[in-house]
Design a protein around this motif. Sequence first.
Motif, PDB file in Angstrom:
ATOM      1  N   LYS A 184     -30.979 -79.340 -25.442  1.00 39.60           N
ATOM      2  CA  LYS A 184     -32.016 -78.584 -26.147  1.00 39.60           C
ATOM      3  C   LYS A 184     -31.393 -77.350 -26.778  1.00 39.60           C
ATOM      4  N   PRO A 185     -31.700 -77.008 -28.042  1.00 36.08           N
ATOM      5  CA  PRO A 185     -32.439 -77.768 -29.043  1.00 36.08           C
ATOM      6  C   PRO A 185     -31.725 -79.062 -29.433  1.00 36.08           C
ATOM      7  N   ALA A 186     -32.233 -79.724 -30.484  1.00 39.56           N
ATOM      8  CA  ALA A 186     -31.704 -81.040 -30.820  1.00 39.56           C
ATOM      9  C   ALA A 186     -30.808 -81.040 -32.066  1.00 39.56           C
ATOM     10  N   LEU A 187     -31.357 -80.650 -33.205  1.00 42.51           N
ATOM     11  CA  LEU A 187     -30.631 -80.892 -34.463  1.00 42.51           C
ATOM     12  C   LEU A 187     -29.334 -80.111 -34.588  1.00 42.51           C
ATOM     13  N   ALA A 188     -29.314 -78.900 -34.067  1.00 42.64           N
ATOM     14  CA  ALA A 188     -28.087 -78.108 -34.169  1.00 42.64           C
ATOM     15  C   ALA A 188     -27.077 -78.513 -33.095  1.00 42.64           C
ATOM     16  N   TYR A 189     -27.474 -79.459 -32.234  1.00 47.62           N
ATOM     17  CA  TYR A 189     -26.633 -79.858 -31.100  1.00 47.62           C
ATOM     18  C   TYR A 189     -26.452 -81.379 -31.033  1.00 47.62           C
ATOM     19  N   LEU A 190     -26.453 -82.023 -32.199  1.00 51.74           N
ATOM     20  CA  LEU A 190     -26.314 -83.489 -32.230  1.00 51.74           C
ATOM     21  C   LEU A 190     -24.976 -83.925 -31.640  1.00 51.74           C
ATOM     22  N   ASP A 191     -23.952 -83.087 -31.817  1.00 49.81           N
ATOM     23  CA  ASP A 191     -22.642 -83.420 -31.234  1.00 49.81           C
ATOM     24  C   ASP A 191     -22.715 -83.444 -29.706  1.00 49.81           C
ATOM     25  N   VAL A 192     -23.506 -82.521 -29.155  1.00 53.82           N
ATOM     26  CA  VAL A 192     -23.645 -82.461 -27.697  1.00 53.82           C
ATOM     27  C   VAL A 192     -24.420 -83.683 -27.195  1.00 53.82           C
ATOM     28  N   ILE A 193     -25.480 -84.042 -27.919  1.00 54.67           N
ATOM     29  CA  ILE A 193     -26.251 -85.235 -27.548  1.00 54.67           C
ATOM     30  C   ILE A 193     -25.326 -86.451 -27.537  1.00 54.67           C
ATOM     31  N   ARG A 194     -24.526 -86.578 -28.584  1.00 57.37           N
ATOM     32  CA  ARG A 194     -23.608 -87.714 -28.685  1.00 57.37           C
ATOM     33  C   ARG A 194     -22.617 -87.724 -27.509  1.00 57.37           C
ATOM     34  N   LYS A 223     -32.309 -89.568 -32.534  1.00 58.81           N
ATOM     35  CA  LYS A 223     -32.117 -90.847 -31.833  1.00 58.81           C
ATOM     36  C   LYS A 223     -30.750 -91.444 -32.168  1.00 58.81           C
ATOM     37  N   ARG A 224     -30.365 -91.394 -33.449  1.00 60.67           N
ATOM     38  CA  ARG A 224     -29.075 -91.953 -33.863  1.00 60.67           C
ATOM     39  C   ARG A 224     -27.921 -91.288 -33.115  1.00 60.67           C
ATOM     40  N   ALA A 225     -28.058 -89.987 -32.850  1.00 62.18           N
ATOM     41  CA  ALA A 225     -27.012 -89.250 -32.131  1.00 62.18           C
ATOM     42  C   ALA A 225     -26.890 -89.723 -30.686  1.00 62.18           C
ATOM     43  N   GLY A 226     -27.960 -90.329 -30.146  1.00 61.86           N
ATOM     44  CA  GLY A 226     -27.841 -90.871 -28.788  1.00 61.86           C
ATOM     45  C   GLY A 226     -28.992 -90.544 -27.849  1.00 61.86           C
ATOM     46  N   ALA A 227     -30.012 -89.843 -28.325  1.00 62.49           N
ATOM     47  CA  ALA A 227     -31.116 -89.512 -27.414  1.00 62.49           C
ATOM     48  C   ALA A 227     -31.973 -90.743 -27.145  1.00 62.49           C
ATOM     49  N   ASP A 228     -32.288 -90.959 -25.878  1.00 62.03           N
ATOM     50  CA  ASP A 228     -33.179 -92.058 -25.495  1.00 62.03           C
ATOM     51  C   ASP A 228     -34.632 -91.608 -25.498  1.00 62.03           C
TER      52      ASP A 228
END
Length: 327
Positions: free
Chosen positions: A251-261, A306-311
């Motif tokens: 959290k947050p999501a969009l600025a942290y897509l690398d972290v989600i991945r 979702k594409r970055a990897g969030a379920d």
Amino acid sequence: MTFPVRRMRRLRASPAVRRLVAETRLAVEDLVAPLFVREGIDEPVPVPSLPGVMQHSRASLVKEAARLVGLGVPGLILFGLPEEKDASGSQAWDPYGIVQVALRDLAEEVGDSAVLMADLCLDEYTDHGHCGVLTDAGEVDNDATIELYGMVAVAQADAGAALVAPSGMMDGQVGAIRSALDDAGHADVAIMAYAAKYASALYGPFRDAVDVTIAGGGDRRGYQQDPRNGREALAEVSLDIAEGADIVMVKPALAYLDVIRDVRQRFDVPVAAYHVSGEYAMVKAAAANGWIDGDAVALEHVTAIKRAGADIILTYFAGELAEVLGA
Ligand code: PBG
């Protein structure tokens, strides 16, 4: 000799073929809707910085929950606004505190047709706005705070929460909550840990929604993560899983897509991402000015998460997207 051009456009030529080859399929099942319930009001109060989002009364909350569940949204996460705040945030674990009474209402209304979740923190309940209790020196006291989190978890589980979501970023919070729940006979209640939660400037509208101001112009950088750090998030996540987290959140999501991945690739528990208030508000504000197509950007942003990897994606767009995506 002609250069053999690989024709990438063949698989983009029609809506049907694009649908066939789509790698990411956003579905209503991916979404969790955040909901706010405020003590002592009879009518819902709109949150100006979150157009379309309300502080709900107990009655309007039940109606909105039924609507979302009817649209197929599989999870609801509840935040409470008490009438009275104090230094320790005691309304957070009072059996008659607003979230506990609202959870009982929702458990009756929604039953088993959606996962009832409760945000587990003290900031909405403390008069100083921090996520924990303070020492005499004004620092957030980690160990005293996680003991209180255990009491909050038990109160929420007693009231019908199927899942508690600790968002305070105290060290050891997941372990403390797991043992408190187990000791109270709530071994079946799951924990979704806000594991990698950044000290972000994107939470502004949320703090309007819950009426939280951090005393003395303070911030949460002493407990939430530094936005400059990615690897540190993996350390946070692995600690939370070791302590018993069933689901981990970025959290947050969009600025942290690398972290989600990175979290998705490294760990095998479900990964959630919170598309936060500031992310929603920016889309709504630009759309209201006619500068972007808000519905299209919302779909693009949540699909990217979702594409970055969030379920699992927590988003204020859950209701709007559910209407588009269908159950
Ligand atoms: C803390 C909490 C916050 C959010 C969710 N849980 C605020 C904070 O850490 O200051 C932010 C959510 C959002 O911005 O949508 N209880």
